[in-house]
Design a protein around this motif. Structure first.
Motif, PDB file in Angstrom:
ATOM      1  N   GLY A 133      -4.584  11.281  11.265  1.00 31.47           N
ATOM      2  CA  GLY A 133      -4.700  12.585  12.187  1.00 31.47           C
ATOM      3  C   GLY A 133      -4.771  13.505  10.764  1.00 31.47           C
ATOM      4  N   THR A 134      -4.085  12.771   9.991  1.00 33.64           N
ATOM      5  CA  THR A 134      -3.844  13.580   8.515  1.00 33.64           C
ATOM      6  C   THR A 134      -4.274  12.289   7.024  1.00 33.64           C
ATOM      7  OG1 THR A 134      -1.951  14.263   6.453  1.00 33.64           O
ATOM      8  CG2 THR A 134      -1.371  12.315   7.752  1.00 33.64           C
ATOM      9  N   LEU A 135      -4.707  12.776   6.347  1.00 33.05           N
ATOM     10  CA  LEU A 135      -5.204  12.302   5.097  1.00 33.05           C
ATOM     11  C   LEU A 135      -4.758  12.068   4.518  1.00 33.05           C
ATOM     12  CD1 LEU A 135      -8.477  15.203   5.488  1.00 33.05           C
ATOM     13  CD2 LEU A 135      -8.446  12.549   5.807  1.00 33.05           C
ATOM     14  N   SER A 136      -4.743  11.131   3.686  1.00 36.31           N
ATOM     15  CA  SER A 136      -4.242  10.145   2.722  1.00 36.31           C
ATOM     16  C   SER A 136      -5.403  10.541   1.057  1.00 36.31           C
ATOM     17  CB  SER A 136      -4.459   8.774   3.238  1.00 36.31           C
ATOM     18  OG  SER A 136      -5.775   8.095   2.897  1.00 36.31           O
ATOM     19  N   ASP A 137      -4.592  11.374   1.043  1.00 44.18           N
ATOM     20  CA  ASP A 137      -4.842  12.148  -0.127  1.00 44.18           C
ATOM     21  C   ASP A 137      -5.143  11.206  -1.198  1.00 44.18           C
ATOM     22  OD1 ASP A 137      -6.409  14.057   0.410  1.00 44.18           O
ATOM     23  OD2 ASP A 137      -5.151  15.781   0.057  1.00 44.18           O
ATOM     24  N   CYS A 138      -3.764  10.243  -1.125  1.00 49.93           N
ATOM     25  CA  CYS A 138      -2.712   9.167  -2.526  1.00 49.93           C
ATOM     26  C   CYS A 138      -3.152   7.896  -1.971  1.00 49.93           C
ATOM     27  CB  CYS A 138      -2.086   9.328  -3.258  1.00 49.93           C
ATOM     28  SG  CYS A 138      -0.850   8.424  -4.200  1.00 49.93           S
ATOM     29  N   ILE A 139      -3.867   7.238  -2.252  1.00 46.87           N
ATOM     30  CA  ILE A 139      -4.186   5.626  -2.285  1.00 46.87           C
ATOM     31  C   ILE A 139      -3.453   4.907  -3.131  1.00 46.87           C
ATOM     32  CG2 ILE A 139      -5.109   3.745  -0.616  1.00 46.87           C
ATOM     33  CD1 ILE A 139      -7.075   5.752   0.281  1.00 46.87           C
ATOM     34  N   ILE A 140      -2.967   3.656  -3.165  1.00 44.23           N
ATOM     35  CA  ILE A 140      -2.344   3.380  -4.447  1.00 44.23           C
ATOM     36  C   ILE A 140      -1.942   2.178  -3.845  1.00 44.23           C
ATOM     37  CG2 ILE A 140      -0.872   2.634  -5.862  1.00 44.23           C
ATOM     38  CD1 ILE A 140      -0.552   5.346  -6.539  1.00 44.23           C
ATOM     39  N   VAL A 141      -2.750   1.008  -4.494  1.00 47.70           N
ATOM     40  CA  VAL A 141      -1.770  -0.678  -4.286  1.00 47.70           C
ATOM     41  C   VAL A 141      -0.997  -0.931  -4.869  1.00 47.70           C
ATOM     42  CG1 VAL A 141      -2.516  -2.881  -4.517  1.00 47.70           C
ATOM     43  CG2 VAL A 141      -4.356  -1.380  -3.317  1.00 47.70           C
ATOM     44  N   GLN A 200      -0.702  11.318 -10.610  1.00 46.97           N
ATOM     45  CA  GLN A 200       0.268  10.077  -9.296  1.00 46.97           C
ATOM     46  C   GLN A 200       0.464   9.297  -9.811  1.00 46.97           C
ATOM     47  OE1 GLN A 200      -2.923  10.539  -6.667  1.00 46.97           O
ATOM     48  NE2 GLN A 200      -2.790  12.205  -6.019  1.00 46.97           N
ATOM     49  N   ARG A 201      -0.465   8.350 -11.043  1.00 46.87           N
ATOM     50  CA  ARG A 201       0.493   6.879 -10.948  1.00 46.87           C
ATOM     51  C   ARG A 201       1.496   7.445 -12.184  1.00 46.87           C
ATOM     52  NH1 ARG A 201      -5.082   6.165 -11.268  1.00 46.87           N
ATOM     53  NH2 ARG A 201      -4.902   5.752 -13.661  1.00 46.87           N
ATOM     54  N   GLN A 202       0.529   8.588 -13.096  1.00 45.36           N
ATOM     55  CA  GLN A 202       2.134   8.606 -13.944  1.00 45.36           C
ATOM     56  C   GLN A 202       2.968   8.985 -13.914  1.00 45.36           C
ATOM     57  OE1 GLN A 202       0.965  12.419 -15.799  1.00 45.36           O
ATOM     58  NE2 GLN A 202       2.558  12.183 -17.538  1.00 45.36           N
ATOM     59  N   VAL A 203       3.242   9.897 -12.602  1.00 41.26           N
ATOM     60  CA  VAL A 203       4.965  10.436 -11.863  1.00 41.26           C
ATOM     61  C   VAL A 203       5.475   9.324 -11.607  1.00 41.26           C
ATOM     62  CG1 VAL A 203       5.411  12.079  -9.821  1.00 41.26           C
ATOM     63  CG2 VAL A 203       4.252  13.248 -11.534  1.00 41.26           C
ATOM     64  N   ILE A 204       4.767   8.749 -10.981  1.00 37.80           N
ATOM     65  CA  ILE A 204       5.413   7.058  -9.760  1.00 37.80           C
ATOM     66  C   ILE A 204       6.009   6.919 -11.637  1.00 37.80           C
ATOM     67  CG2 ILE A 204       4.917   4.695  -9.248  1.00 37.80           C
ATOM     68  CD1 ILE A 204       2.809   5.951  -7.374  1.00 37.80           C
ATOM     69  N   ALA A 250       0.567  -1.424  -0.142  1.00 34.64           N
ATOM     70  CA  ALA A 250      -0.515  -0.072  -0.195  1.00 34.64           C
ATOM     71  C   ALA A 250       1.231   1.182   0.002  1.00 34.64           C
ATOM     72  CB  ALA A 250      -0.615   0.408   1.170  1.00 34.64           C
ATOM     73  N   LEU A 251       0.789   1.911  -1.175  1.00 33.20           N
ATOM     74  CA  LEU A 251       1.487   3.384  -0.661  1.00 33.20           C
ATOM     75  C   LEU A 251       0.343   4.502  -0.597  1.00 33.20           C
ATOM     76  CD1 LEU A 251       3.697   2.567  -4.637  1.00 33.20           C
ATOM     77  CD2 LEU A 251       3.461   2.058  -1.936  1.00 33.20           C
ATOM     78  N   PHE A 252       0.715   5.271   0.287  1.00 36.63           N
ATOM     79  CA  PHE A 252      -0.027   6.478   0.629  1.00 36.63           C
ATOM     80  C   PHE A 252       0.537   8.043   0.852  1.00 36.63           C
ATOM     81  CE2 PHE A 252      -0.856   2.723   3.278  1.00 36.63           C
ATOM     82  CZ  PHE A 252      -2.496   2.623   2.902  1.00 36.63           C
ATOM     83  N   GLY A 253       0.016   8.736   0.124  1.00 35.84           N
ATOM     84  CA  GLY A 253      -0.059  10.170   0.105  1.00 35.84           C
ATOM     85  C   GLY A 253      -0.049  10.984   1.267  1.00 35.84           C
ATOM     86  N   VAL A 254       0.198  11.525   2.436  1.00 31.55           N
ATOM     87  CA  VAL A 254      -0.381  12.493   3.119  1.00 31.55           C
ATOM     88  C   VAL A 254      -0.363  13.832   2.693  1.00 31.55           C
ATOM     89  CG1 VAL A 254      -0.468  10.261   4.204  1.00 31.55           C
ATOM     90  CG2 VAL A 254       1.241  12.035   4.861  1.00 31.55           C
ATOM     91  N   VAL A 277      -3.228   0.238  -8.764  1.00 32.30           N
ATOM     92  CA  VAL A 277      -4.229   0.826  -8.685  1.00 32.30           C
ATOM     93  C   VAL A 277      -4.645   2.147  -7.715  1.00 32.30           C
ATOM     94  CG1 VAL A 277      -6.767   0.154  -8.364  1.00 32.30           C
ATOM     95  CG2 VAL A 277      -4.848  -1.570  -8.821  1.00 32.30           C
ATOM     96  N   SER A 278      -4.587   2.651  -7.924  1.00 35.88           N
ATOM     97  CA  SER A 278      -5.499   4.100  -6.972  1.00 35.88           C
ATOM     98  C   SER A 278      -6.778   3.742  -6.218  1.00 35.88           C
ATOM     99  CB  SER A 278      -5.445   5.415  -7.949  1.00 35.88           C
ATOM    100  OG  SER A 278      -4.197   5.906  -8.428  1.00 35.88           O
ATOM    101  N   LEU A 279      -7.129   4.340  -5.292  1.00 33.29           N
ATOM    102  CA  LEU A 279      -8.281   4.112  -5.066  1.00 33.29           C
ATOM    103  C   LEU A 279      -8.299   5.291  -4.785  1.00 33.29           C
ATOM    104  CD1 LEU A 279     -10.743   2.434  -3.305  1.00 33.29           C
ATOM    105  CD2 LEU A 279      -9.782   2.078  -1.478  1.00 33.29           C
ATOM    106  N   TYR A 280      -9.512   6.307  -5.064  1.00 34.55           N
ATOM    107  CA  TYR A 280     -10.292   6.921  -5.575  1.00 34.55           C
ATOM    108  C   TYR A 280     -10.323   7.302  -3.579  1.00 34.55           C
ATOM    109  CZ  TYR A 280     -10.915   6.687  -9.848  1.00 34.55           C
ATOM    110  OH  TYR A 280     -10.696   6.614 -10.923  1.00 34.55           O
TER     111      TYR A 280
END
Length: 272
Positions: A43-51, A190-194, A29-33, A64-67
């Motif tokens: 306490g911080t929202l994960s705006d980017c959630i990628i499996v 986000q996936r494009q940048v990865i 699981a990849l998280f961008g907070v 796969v991004s989970l919206y």
């Protein structure tokens, strides 16, 4: 790093799907907070959630991004936007949310904030992206806050077309959600940048890559060992991202009272 959360995640609490036959796969699981303070815990929202699913035999990788606004069981039988799981229970609950809803077996995670991404992109010498003039306007606006949070300086961009983006510009690009496609398009960026970061990493010497990973590692929260990452890096040229998509595949938007504008998965059970 001392400013980061403990990366201990209790694997007993992750709702791992024991029936999956995934010994050939490593699911992470990849998280961008959206942390502005270097705190990568709850306490911080994960705006980017990628499996990220790595096939260990073929070295093929799928993202796969989970919206983030998907209305789901947060892993504790309460329902809310998916990005709230991280906010209320840190990576442990966020992984549990993914495993519960997607029938997965994730135990490893990596979390980054703006600063970590800025330093990685700068370390590899930037990434080249084709931008529309609309994207450039938003990107320049986002640079104001991104530069504040990461103590960097703003270099505005002008003129549609290909640009070599530095770290602050790249993070700002990943944050754009006011163009057509809003958050769905944002998760695609986000996936494009990865993908672009990995392409660039493949052209670098093993020594350069090792030093980048060692520098970035303390800026992430992860329960993956540094040795494991360095091992992956040695072999980076064999890995290939073969597919990227966003989930749920079928969805509708709806306002759900105080929870606001949510993405409602359609036919979740069949689509998982």
């Amino acid at each position: 790093g001392s400013n980061l959360i403990s990366t201990d995640v209790n694997t007993e609490n992750l709702a791992v799907n024991e029936e999956l036959e995934t010994e050939n796969f490593w699911n992470i699981a990849l998280f961008g907070v959206d942390s502005r303070t270097g705190v990568l815990g709850k306490g911080t929202l994960s705006d980017c959630i990628i499996v990220c699913s790595i096939n260990k035999e073929t070295k093929q990788v799928k993202l796969v991004s989970l919206y983030r606004d998907t209305y789901l069981n947060l892993g504790d039988d309460t329902y809310n936007k998916a990005n709230n799981a991280y906010s209320s229970g840190g990576p442990e609950q966020a992984i549990k949310m993914l495993n519960t809803n997607l029938d997965l077996d994730i135990t490893n995670f990596a979390t980054v904030d703006f600063g970590a991404l800025v330093s990685v992109v700068d370390a590899i010498g930037g990434v080249t992206i084709d931008l529309t003039s609309e994207e450039i306007t938003h990107l320049n606006n986002y640079q104001v806050e991104t530069s504040k949070v990461t103590n960097g300086k703003i270099e505005n961009i002008s003129g549609a077309g290909e640009h070599l983006l530095n770290g602050i510009q790249t993070v700002s690009y990943c944050r754009i959600r006011y163009t057509a496609g809003d958050d769905f398009k944002r998760s695609e960026r986000q996936r494009q940048v990865i993908g672009l970061v990995i392409d660039k990493a493949k052209t670098m010497s093993p020594t350069a890559l090792t030093s980048i990973i060692e520098e970035a590692f303390p800026k992430c929260a992860t329960n993956i060992e540094l040795d494991q990452l360095l091992e992956l890096a040695k072999d980076i040229s064999s890995y290939e991202i073969v597919d990227t998509t966003g989930f749920p595949f079928d969805k509708k938007n709806d306002i759900l009272g105080a929870k606001g504008d949510c993405v409602i998965p359609v036919g979740l059970e069949q689509k998982v």
